[in-house]
Enzyme design. Structure first.
Site, short mmCIF file in Angstrom:
data_model
loop_
_atom_site.label_atom_id
_atom_site.label_comp_id
_atom_site.label_asym_id
_atom_site.label_seq_id
_atom_site.Cartn_x
_atom_site.Cartn_y
_atom_site.Cartn_z
N ASP A 96 48.22 -10.81 32.45
CA ASP A 96 47.63 -9.65 31.79
C ASP A 96 48.33 -8.40 32.31
O ASP A 96 48.16 -8.01 33.48
CB ASP A 96 46.13 -9.61 32.11
CG ASP A 96 45.39 -8.53 31.35
OD1 ASP A 96 46.05 -7.59 30.86
OD2 ASP A 96 44.15 -8.61 31.26
N HIS A 97 49.09 -7.73 31.44
CA HIS A 97 49.90 -6.60 31.86
C HIS A 97 49.07 -5.35 32.16
O HIS A 97 49.60 -4.34 32.66
CB HIS A 97 50.95 -6.26 30.80
CG HIS A 97 52.26 -5.80 31.36
ND1 HIS A 97 52.39 -5.32 32.64
CD2 HIS A 97 53.50 -5.72 30.82
CE1 HIS A 97 53.64 -4.98 32.88
NE2 HIS A 97 54.35 -5.20 31.78
N ARG A 98 47.79 -5.37 31.88
CA ARG A 98 46.93 -4.25 32.24
C ARG A 98 46.77 -4.15 33.76
O ARG A 98 46.58 -3.06 34.31
CB ARG A 98 45.55 -4.38 31.59
CG ARG A 98 45.54 -4.27 30.08
CD ARG A 98 44.15 -4.49 29.54
NE ARG A 98 43.64 -5.83 29.89
CZ ARG A 98 42.40 -6.23 29.64
NH1 ARG A 98 41.53 -5.39 29.07
NH2 ARG A 98 42.01 -7.44 29.98
#
Length: 505
Positions: A475-477
């Site tokens: 998850d690039h968040r």
């Protein structure tokens, strides 16, 4: 069982107690009925399983907390029942005699003699009907219009005959499995039997403890097909109408009878034949979970390979020692141990995002979910505290988890609490993929099938090496590319130096 789930009425013993669906776990609001184990008129004991429910990811048998006689079944297969919903109604054992005596005063002189009279007359007119006592019951209702007086009275016992007929299978299962009334078969076998139209109450199990296996169901299908092909026209005419369509279906299309690639109920659309199957609770949950993951998580995937040549040599030299303990040593325990060790050094990978409260939650524990492909869908049992286990401990726990999943005996809690997921595509085939993150987790690792490749070594020589494909989605968040790469490098380093895994704690 909490008393709030039941409604016993002590003042009137002739009234029934409602047995409701108990709390099946946090976050579970309902369940689908897979099978009903009892029928109206059965005498059950406290703790006896009455229905089998399918929740988000688990199949759970629901026991009764009261003893007595089943007076009503409020659910049927396929129904969705909320927590607290009524499953059955049970009359207390002390009041079991009262319901039996109540119908008698209503028809002591009119119904009882007339119920015996039709049984005495049919033998004179029809000899084939007396052996089947269940069939003559609805039979008198057909000629009843000829006699005006009996027409109203046979209608009274008809409701009692209807539920008994619809629940004939559970009643027969009680005979086949002693007092428990439960057919000894796992959820996967039950599902397969329903798809091919086999009554498990008529199948003899050859598994451990008389348990019915998939092969036993297939044997029953083959036996039914042979019987259907050898049946005479007279036997086919005498067969019950309900059984007539089932036998020709198995004989006409053996592939469909075996359920090889056509599950569900045959039907037709505008272009030809189709098979329709009701979406299971598990498939609904998977669909919802995947939609949430795809629509809310900005996913990135890193691909890499681990040289497991030395690891494979260690596994081959150790597998006999594990076999003596009844364990099969694969590369999976080493991979789990490597991931668990690396997660302790990369807290961002072992975390979740609380978007509502704008918080990041870092897990101090390492619970690894293992995605398993089953007949019922994707199941992800969780290995708790994997970082605290040795390789032998992981191997033993993994074997226990696999056994529960294959038999369908896992509980809801076995699927909860995961902080990271591993999916083993290599067991089926394939090398790389882009796995979907199991939200609220922030990463998932997919391992492909290992294969030998020519590799340029540090001394510039080219050697065949056994390479394991790895695909890490994150998850690039929360997880940056550098964080993901460093984590994956640590996992690869541990796999390529297996001695470090043996020393890790």
């Amino acid at each position: 069982m909490p008393s709030r789930l039941f409604s016993p009425i002590a003042d009137n013993p002739s009234m029934a107690t409602e047995v409701t669906l108990p709390d099946l776990g946090d976050g579970i609001e309902s369940g689908d009925v897979l099978e009903v184990f009892v029928s109206v008129g059965d005498v059950i004991s406290e703790g006896q399983d009455i229905v089998e429910m399918e929740t988000d990811k688990a199949t759970v048998p629901v026991p009764s907390s009261v003893s007595g006689k089943v007076s009503k079944i409020a659910v049927s297969e396929g129904d969705t029942v909320p927590i607290g919903g009524v499953l059955i109604e049970v009359e207390a054992e002390s009041g079991a005699a009262a319901p039996a005596a109540e119908p008698a005063p209503e028809t002591p002189k009119a119904e009882t003699p007339k119920a015996e009279a039709p049984q005495a007359e049919p033998p004179k007119d029809e000899t084939p009907e007396p052996p089947a006592q269940a069939a003559p019951t609805p039979a008198p209702t057909t000629p009843a219009p000829a006699a005006a007086a009996p027409a109203a009275q046979p209608a009274a016992p008809a409701p009692a005959a209807t539920p008994a007929t619809s629940a004939a299978t559970p009643a027969e299962s009680a005979d086949s499995d002693g007092e428990s009334g439960v057919i000894p078969a796992g959820p996967a076998v039950r599902r397969f039997a329903r798809e091919v139209g086999v009554d498990l109450a008529r199948v003899t199990g050859t598994g451990e403890g008389g348990r019915i296996t998939r092969d036993d169901v297939l044997a029953a299908v083959r036996a039914a097909s042979q019987s259907a092909s050898q049946a005479t026209a007279g036997q086919a005419a005498a067969a019950p109408p309900a059984a007539t369509p089932a036998a020709p279906a198995a004989a006409a299309d053996p592939a469909a009878a075996l359920g090889s690639d056509r599950p569900g109920t045959p039907a037709m659309d505008d272009f030809g034949s189709i098979h329709v199957e009701r979406m299971s609770k598990i498939r609904k949950t998977i669909s919802k979970q995947m939609h949430v993951s795809w629509s809310t998580v900005p996913r990135v995937t890193n691909f890499d390979d681990a040289d497991i040549t030395e690891l494979e040599h260690l596994r081959q030299t150790s597998k006999d020692d594990y076999a003596k303990q009844g364990l099969k040593l694969t590369t999976m325990p080493f991979l789990i141990k490597a991931v668990a060790t690396a997660l302790k050094h990369h807290p961002a990978i072992n975390a979740t995002i609380d978007q509502e409260n704008e918080q990041l939650i870092y897990k101090d524990y390492v619970n690894i979910g293992i995605a398993v492909d089953t007949d019922r869908g994707l199941v992800v049992p969780v290995m708790k505290d994997a970082d605290r286990m040795s390789v032998p401990g992981v191997t033993r726990t993994l074997a226990e988890m696999a056994g529960k999943v294959r038999s369908g005996q896992f509980a809801v809690n076995d699927l909860r609490g995961g902080s990271f997921t591993i999916s083993n595509l290599g067991a089926i085939g394939g090398q790389y993929s882009t796995p979907i993150i199991n939200v609220p987790e922030v990463a998932i690792l997919l391992v492909g099938r290992s294969r030998k490749l020519p590799v340029v070594m540090p001394d510039d020589s080219i050697q065949p090496r056994l390479m394991m494909p790895l695909s890490l989605s994150y998850d690039h968040r929360l997880v940056d590319g550098g964080t993901a790469a460093r984590f994956l490098n640590d996992v690869i380093g541990l796999l390529e130096a297996p001695s470090r895994l043996l020393l890790a704690f």
